[in-house]
Design a protein around this motif. Structure first.
Motif, short mmCIF file in Angstrom:
data_model
loop_
_atom_site.label_atom_id
_atom_site.label_comp_id
_atom_site.label_asym_id
_atom_site.label_seq_id
_atom_site.Cartn_x
_atom_site.Cartn_y
_atom_site.Cartn_z
N ARG A 110 -8.49 5.34 3.70
CA ARG A 110 -8.41 3.88 4.11
C ARG A 110 -8.99 2.93 2.89
NH1 ARG A 110 -7.83 3.66 9.54
NH2 ARG A 110 -6.65 2.09 9.07
N ASP A 122 2.59 -0.43 4.06
CA ASP A 122 2.27 -1.84 4.59
C ASP A 122 2.26 -2.81 3.42
OD1 ASP A 122 2.27 -1.08 7.23
OD2 ASP A 122 -0.01 -0.59 7.06
N CYS A 180 -2.93 -2.35 8.97
CA CYS A 180 -3.62 -2.17 10.12
C CYS A 180 -4.81 -2.92 10.03
CB CYS A 180 -4.21 -0.46 9.45
SG CYS A 180 -5.22 -0.71 8.13
N ASN A 238 0.95 -1.27 0.07
CA ASN A 238 -0.08 -0.09 0.02
C ASN A 238 0.74 1.24 -0.03
OD1 ASN A 238 -1.69 2.23 0.46
ND2 ASN A 238 -2.75 1.14 2.10
N CYS A 290 1.06 4.01 2.74
CA CYS A 290 1.73 3.94 4.13
C CYS A 290 2.91 2.65 4.15
CB CYS A 290 0.65 2.92 5.10
SG CYS A 290 0.07 1.33 4.60
N SER A 339 -7.00 -3.53 6.97
CA SER A 339 -6.26 -4.40 5.85
C SER A 339 -6.14 -6.08 6.16
CB SER A 339 -4.88 -3.75 5.50
OG SER A 339 -4.00 -3.94 6.37
N CYS A 378 -6.36 0.44 2.08
CA CYS A 378 -6.14 -0.39 3.01
C CYS A 378 -7.10 -1.57 2.82
CB CYS A 378 -6.38 0.15 4.47
SG CYS A 378 -5.62 1.41 5.04
FE1 FES Z 1 -1.35 0.57 6.06
FE2 FES Z 1 -3.75 0.54 6.29
S1 FES Z 1 -2.58 1.91 7.13
S2 FES Z 1 -2.63 -0.82 5.09
#
Ligand code: FES
Length: 152
Positions: free
Chosen positions: A126, A43, A66, A38, A41, A69, A129
């Motif tokens: 979001r 992730d 998060c 993502n 962020c 996700s 996510c």
């Molecule tokens: Fe990173 Fe949601 S804040 S996937």
């Protein structure tokens, strides 16, 4: 059920999938593996799918992210197991419509826990996510050739 109670129920469903993720880990057999970040962020998710004769026999995921996700990955892997690739892509399309806040028709699908994520559409930051795992699935079956390690 009032909207407040429904929101609370949906939050509980999301937290349940986050704290007790379904299908987290590695496949026992060889499978398609794809990783996706993502970009907002950093992730990352790794999705593994065992596909035979066009049907998704098993799906697992790994990664950190998060609650939204990880819960979405848990729900997505649950939902696609046993579906053909075409059906899984149809389901992903419905999920995209849900995330865009559009009217969606679940048709013959039973969205089940996935509906708990519909409130995410109100929080644009979001949405990636929630869609990360689904985009990984699309990438792994070659629908989204243009999705690189990051997706827009
Ligand atoms: Fe990173 Fe949601 S804040 S996937």
């Amino acid at each position: 059920m009032s909207m407040g109670n429904l929101d609370q129920l949906y939050r509980q469903v999301i937290m349940d999938h986050y704290k007790t993720p379904r299908n987290k880990g590695d496949l026992e057999q060889e499978g398609l593996t794809v990783q996706l970040n993502n970009p907002t962020c950093g992730d990352r998710i790794e999705l593994q799918m065992a596909v035979k004769d066009g049907k998704i026999e098993d799906a697992k995921f790994k990664g950190d992210g998060c609650s939204i996700s990880m819960a979405s990955a848990s729900m997505m892997t649950e939902a696609i197991k046993g579906l053909t690739i075409d059906r899984a892509l149809q389901l992903s399309e419905i999920f995209s419509e849900m995330m865009l806040g559009q009217e969606y028709d679940e048709g013959e699908f039973d969205l089940g826990d996935i509906e708990a994520l519909q409130g995410v559409s109100k929080f644009p930051a979001r949405i990636k996510c929630a869609t990360l795992a689904w985009k990984a699935m699309e990438k792994s079956v070659g629908k989204e050739d243009d999705i690189d390690e990051d997706f827009e």
